[in-house]
Scaffold this motif. Structure first.
Motif, short mmCIF file in Angstrom:
data_model
loop_
_atom_site.label_atom_id
_atom_site.label_comp_id
_atom_site.label_asym_id
_atom_site.label_seq_id
_atom_site.Cartn_x
_atom_site.Cartn_y
_atom_site.Cartn_z
N ASP A 186 -48.41 38.12 -61.50
CA ASP A 186 -48.98 38.75 -62.84
C ASP A 186 -50.13 39.53 -62.33
O ASP A 186 -51.42 39.58 -62.76
CB ASP A 186 -49.18 38.04 -64.00
CG ASP A 186 -49.57 38.74 -65.19
OD1 ASP A 186 -49.31 40.00 -65.09
OD2 ASP A 186 -50.02 38.24 -66.08
N ASP A 188 -50.66 42.82 -62.84
CA ASP A 188 -51.05 43.80 -63.93
C ASP A 188 -51.96 42.98 -64.90
O ASP A 188 -53.11 43.35 -65.53
CB ASP A 188 -49.92 44.23 -64.82
CG ASP A 188 -49.14 45.38 -64.10
OD1 ASP A 188 -49.80 45.94 -63.01
OD2 ASP A 188 -48.05 45.42 -64.26
N ARG A 191 -55.43 42.86 -63.21
CA ARG A 191 -56.16 44.03 -63.40
C ARG A 191 -56.94 44.40 -64.71
O ARG A 191 -57.94 44.97 -64.80
CB ARG A 191 -55.26 45.41 -63.14
CG ARG A 191 -54.58 45.39 -61.92
CD ARG A 191 -53.87 46.38 -61.40
NE ARG A 191 -53.23 46.72 -60.11
CZ ARG A 191 -52.19 46.23 -59.85
NH1 ARG A 191 -51.61 45.54 -60.65
NH2 ARG A 191 -51.73 46.55 -58.44
N ARG A 192 -56.27 43.61 -65.81
CA ARG A 192 -56.94 43.74 -67.32
C ARG A 192 -58.28 43.06 -67.27
O ARG A 192 -58.94 43.42 -68.31
CB ARG A 192 -55.94 43.33 -68.16
CG ARG A 192 -54.78 44.53 -68.42
CD ARG A 192 -54.06 44.03 -69.71
NE ARG A 192 -53.04 42.91 -69.66
CZ ARG A 192 -51.80 43.07 -69.06
NH1 ARG A 192 -51.18 44.16 -68.44
NH2 ARG A 192 -51.06 41.95 -68.80
N GLY A 215 -56.69 48.96 -56.75
CA GLY A 215 -55.65 48.58 -57.28
C GLY A 215 -54.53 48.15 -55.99
O GLY A 215 -53.80 47.28 -56.23
N THR A 219 -51.49 45.16 -54.84
CA THR A 219 -50.07 45.41 -54.45
C THR A 219 -49.61 44.97 -53.07
O THR A 219 -48.34 44.55 -52.80
CB THR A 219 -50.14 47.16 -54.24
OG1 THR A 219 -50.77 47.82 -55.45
CG2 THR A 219 -48.74 47.63 -53.90
#
Length: 294
Positions: A186, A188, A191-192, A215, A219
């Motif tokens: 997870d 994403d 990143r939050r 980012g 990845t």
């Protein structure tokens, strides 16, 4: 020397510098901080036109002084009581130096500690050690004998135990959430959790700053399937331990350490490209190893 060749020479010296600084300061992470400072000083000196001569000797002199200053500044306990231990230590087999924890070396006074690390861990000659620590060869020989004698007793003492990280319940919850997200892919969600000015230190490889810039870091992890992630500790500090499912050895490949600003991640230090940083470090799992799926 051209700038590129100079930087390559620094990279080549980095593992040995870390093995020294980690044992002098007492933890792999503090050792890495000192190494980064030493390499930064070297680059500044290069830009100012310094002629280094023997670059490795210069780096180790600077690393020695920086490590001693760091350890003193952290108010380590007084080691003077070990003088009696050194005198009473009976001859015997030398301990497996590389297997001794960094904290074990911390129980030696500065000169015996430096002498043993430089001679028995890194293979420097007596004359080289004398030049690095700024004393005479006879003093180094005496310090080496005292250090080895003390280590024989310290290595036989099984009461030291692992350092457990000092984590509040909220701190543990945040780390567990991060590790679980990594394990589940997870990214994403991770990143939050990042602050806008988050800093990434991919040790010995690159540094990035800002949520957008780093980012690609996540990845890359998403593309690789052989890593296994678990909450753990290194030298008493909470980290995410990373295991390689392709390895037959049950030990972490590297670790990821976070710095938090309230509930946001403000810094990430990842030792993916600095596997040497776990050589001799104390590590332990803080959750069931079945989570690894190895």
């Amino acid at each position: 020397m051209e700038r590129q060749k100079f930087e390559q020479a620094l990279i080549a010296c980095r593992p040995a510098l870390h093995r020294y600084c980690a044992r002098m300061t007492g933890t792999t992470m503090d050792g890495e901080d000192v190494v980064q400072d030493v390499l930064a000083r070297a680059l500044v000196a290069y830009e100012e036109g310094m002629e280094f001569g023997n670059l490795q000797a210069w780096l180790f002199r600077v690393a020695h002084n920086a490590s001693v200053d760091f350890a003193r500044g952290r108010h380590r306990r007084d080691h003077s009581e070990l003088s009696a231990v050194e005198e009473l230590a009976a001859p015997g087999p030398e301990p497996a130096i590389l297997a001794l924890s960094f904290r074990t070396f911390q129980q030696l006074p500065e000169l015996p500690r430096a002498s043993v690390i430089l001679k028995d861990v890194l293979g420097h000659s007596i004359d080289e050690i004398a030049e690095i620590v700024g004393t005479g060869p006879m003093a180094v020989k005496a310090a080496l004998q005292r250090g080895r004698a003390a280590l024989r007793l310290l290595a036989a003492d099984q009461a030291e135990g692992m350092l457990l990280p000092d984590m509040s319940a909220p701190d543990r919850d945040r780390m567990e959430t991060f590790v679980t997200m990594f394990r589940n892919g997870d990214f994403d969600g991770i990143r939050r959790m990042l602050s806008a000015d988050v800093q990434l230190d991919l040790v010995a490889r690159l540094k990035l700053k800002g949520r957008e810039e780093i980012g690609s870091y996540f990845t890359r992890y998403a593309e690789l399937t052989h890593w296994r992630f678990v909450l753990g500790a290194v030298d008493g500090r909470p980290v995410m331990l990373v295991f390689d499912a392709r390895s037959d050895r049950f030990e972490p490949s590297h670790y990821v350490r976070l710095t938090w600003r309230r509930n946001e991640i403000s810094a990430i230090r990842d030792s993916l490209f600095a596997g040497y940083s776990l050589d001799g470090a104390d590590w332990l799992l803080l959750e069931d190893e079945s989570r690894l799926g190895l």
